[in-house]
Scaffold this motif. Sequence first.
Motif, PDB file in Angstrom:
ATOM      1  N   GLU A 165       5.947 -53.562 -75.541  1.00 16.70           N
ATOM      2  CA  GLU A 165       4.875 -55.165 -75.741  1.00 16.70           C
ATOM      3  C   GLU A 165       3.725 -54.831 -75.736  1.00 16.70           C
ATOM      4  O   GLU A 165       3.413 -55.607 -76.728  1.00 16.70           O
ATOM      5  N   GLU A 166       3.011 -53.939 -75.139  1.00 18.38           N
ATOM      6  CA  GLU A 166       1.872 -53.695 -75.623  1.00 18.38           C
ATOM      7  C   GLU A 166       1.564 -53.160 -76.829  1.00 18.38           C
ATOM      8  O   GLU A 166       0.425 -53.864 -77.433  1.00 18.38           O
ATOM      9  N   PHE A 167       2.409 -52.123 -76.988  1.00 23.23           N
ATOM     10  CA  PHE A 167       2.432 -51.636 -78.097  1.00 23.23           C
ATOM     11  C   PHE A 167       2.288 -52.647 -79.580  1.00 23.23           C
ATOM     12  O   PHE A 167       1.759 -52.757 -80.662  1.00 23.23           O
ATOM     13  N   CYS A 168       2.537 -53.613 -79.372  1.00 24.46           N
ATOM     14  CA  CYS A 168       3.594 -54.584 -80.442  1.00 24.46           C
ATOM     15  C   CYS A 168       2.508 -55.803 -80.264  1.00 24.46           C
ATOM     16  O   CYS A 168       1.506 -56.143 -81.480  1.00 24.46           O
ATOM     17  N   PHE A 169       2.459 -55.833 -79.262  1.00 23.20           N
ATOM     18  CA  PHE A 169       0.730 -56.556 -79.082  1.00 23.20           C
ATOM     19  C   PHE A 169      -0.727 -55.846 -79.530  1.00 23.20           C
ATOM     20  O   PHE A 169      -0.756 -56.931 -80.575  1.00 23.20           O
ATOM     21  N   ARG A 170      -0.873 -55.301 -79.740  1.00 22.11           N
ATOM     22  CA  ARG A 170      -2.275 -54.564 -79.857  1.00 22.11           C
ATOM     23  C   ARG A 170      -1.902 -54.486 -81.678  1.00 22.11           C
ATOM     24  O   ARG A 170      -2.872 -54.748 -82.315  1.00 22.11           O
ATOM     25  N   PHE A 171      -0.812 -53.729 -82.629  1.00 23.04           N
ATOM     26  CA  PHE A 171      -0.617 -53.905 -83.126  1.00 23.04           C
ATOM     27  C   PHE A 171      -0.437 -55.677 -84.148  1.00 23.04           C
ATOM     28  O   PHE A 171      -1.605 -55.865 -85.383  1.00 23.04           O
ATOM     29  N   CYS A 172      -0.402 -56.141 -83.111  1.00 21.81           N
ATOM     30  CA  CYS A 172      -0.430 -57.850 -83.718  1.00 21.81           C
ATOM     31  C   CYS A 172      -2.023 -58.310 -83.885  1.00 21.81           C
ATOM     32  O   CYS A 172      -2.296 -58.816 -84.713  1.00 21.81           O
ATOM     33  N   ILE A 173      -2.266 -57.635 -82.731  1.00 22.87           N
ATOM     34  CA  ILE A 173      -3.963 -58.194 -83.216  1.00 22.87           C
ATOM     35  C   ILE A 173      -4.969 -57.277 -84.150  1.00 22.87           C
ATOM     36  O   ILE A 173      -5.764 -58.065 -84.545  1.00 22.87           O
ATOM     37  N   ASN A 174      -4.562 -56.685 -84.107  1.00 26.58           N
ATOM     38  CA  ASN A 174      -5.309 -55.085 -85.408  1.00 26.58           C
ATOM     39  C   ASN A 174      -4.735 -55.949 -86.540  1.00 26.58           C
ATOM     40  O   ASN A 174      -4.762 -55.962 -87.763  1.00 26.58           O
ATOM     41  N   HIS A 175      -3.821 -56.832 -86.562  1.00 22.76           N
ATOM     42  CA  HIS A 175      -2.951 -57.529 -88.551  1.00 22.76           C
ATOM     43  C   HIS A 175      -3.404 -58.940 -88.074  1.00 22.76           C
ATOM     44  O   HIS A 175      -2.505 -59.462 -88.761  1.00 22.76           O
ATOM     45  N   LEU A 176      -4.477 -59.917 -87.512  1.00 22.70           N
ATOM     46  CA  LEU A 176      -3.323 -60.554 -86.802  1.00 22.70           C
ATOM     47  C   LEU A 176      -3.781 -61.990 -88.172  1.00 22.70           C
ATOM     48  O   LEU A 176      -2.651 -62.283 -87.922  1.00 22.70           O
ATOM     49  N   THR A 177      -4.587 -61.296 -88.749  1.00 23.46           N
ATOM     50  CA  THR A 177      -4.315 -62.269 -90.269  1.00 23.46           C
ATOM     51  C   THR A 177      -3.238 -62.362 -91.017  1.00 23.46           C
ATOM     52  O   THR A 177      -2.595 -63.910 -91.243  1.00 23.46           O
ATOM     53  N   VAL A 178      -2.558 -61.463 -90.908  1.00 23.89           N
ATOM     54  CA  VAL A 178      -0.935 -61.271 -92.003  1.00 23.89           C
ATOM     55  C   VAL A 178       0.146 -61.957 -91.107  1.00 23.89           C
ATOM     56  O   VAL A 178       0.761 -62.427 -91.623  1.00 23.89           O
ATOM     57  N   VAL A 179      -0.441 -61.130 -89.764  1.00 23.97           N
ATOM     58  CA  VAL A 179       1.027 -61.563 -88.855  1.00 23.97           C
ATOM     59  C   VAL A 179       0.810 -63.238 -88.824  1.00 23.97           C
ATOM     60  O   VAL A 179       2.523 -63.899 -88.654  1.00 23.97           O
TER      61      VAL A 179
END
Length: 268
Positions: free
Chosen positions: A225-239
């Motif tokens: 969950e933490e990994f996926c959340f960090r990925f979403c934050i790092n690619h927030l515009t596209v996500v």
Amino acid sequence: MNLLHSGLTYIDPRKLHSWAPDNTVQIIEIAACHSAHTSAAKTQGGHVYMWGQCRGQSVVLPHLTHFSCTDDVFACFATPAVSWRLLSVEPDDHLTVAESLKREFDNPNTADLKFLVDGKYIYAHKVLLKIRCEHFRSSLEDSEDDIVEMSEFSYPVYRAFLEYLYTDSINLPPEEAVGLLDLATFYRENRLKKLCQQTIKQGICEENAIALLSAAVKYDAQDLEEFCFRFCINHLTVVTQTSGFAEMDHDLLKNFISKASRVGAFKN
């Protein structure tokens, strides 16, 4: 007999931040032969690519081959033919215990149990299942049935689960690994749960990030969950422009925005 060519190099794929012919393929193995100027890579889906010198021609971009392993690239295209890994030549009748178990998975000739999933059979051995899995240890203890019908999970997921019991590894795309994570949680198979999380991490991208985050929350996989959340934050515009984000569960969306705000995602 051991065979090894000193001009070959193996690169740990975990150290590769991103490489793929289309920027989405997940690489699990990559090697290069300096003397022949040939390189090869294998994807999570089992496809093998090569580039470099190929029989007098220069292949600039990774080219999809018909091979199933990187060894064949160097055996076929390198001049002279070489091997990038240490090979051990043993008599044909010599198999380790692990190799013997792998060979017997889904073997109808030796199996004493069949699982019927989505109209298809998967062949297994009761004694191995009871040794490897607490669930089967109890459910098969007094059972004389030789056919077990399974409707809770799909055929690819359940087959991967049974194969894991024989091989101690999984080979599934991240979307299927989510289903296997569900099964691992249901059967309380903690090691399998960790392997599923590793597979999902390797296959995450902007399009599936929200779906994988949702699965991590659902199955209480906190590290994932933490990994996926960090990925979403790092690619927030596209996500945030994906269909997954638009269809996000209301409670999950609320928690995501709140957590993203706390880490400063909306400062600008």
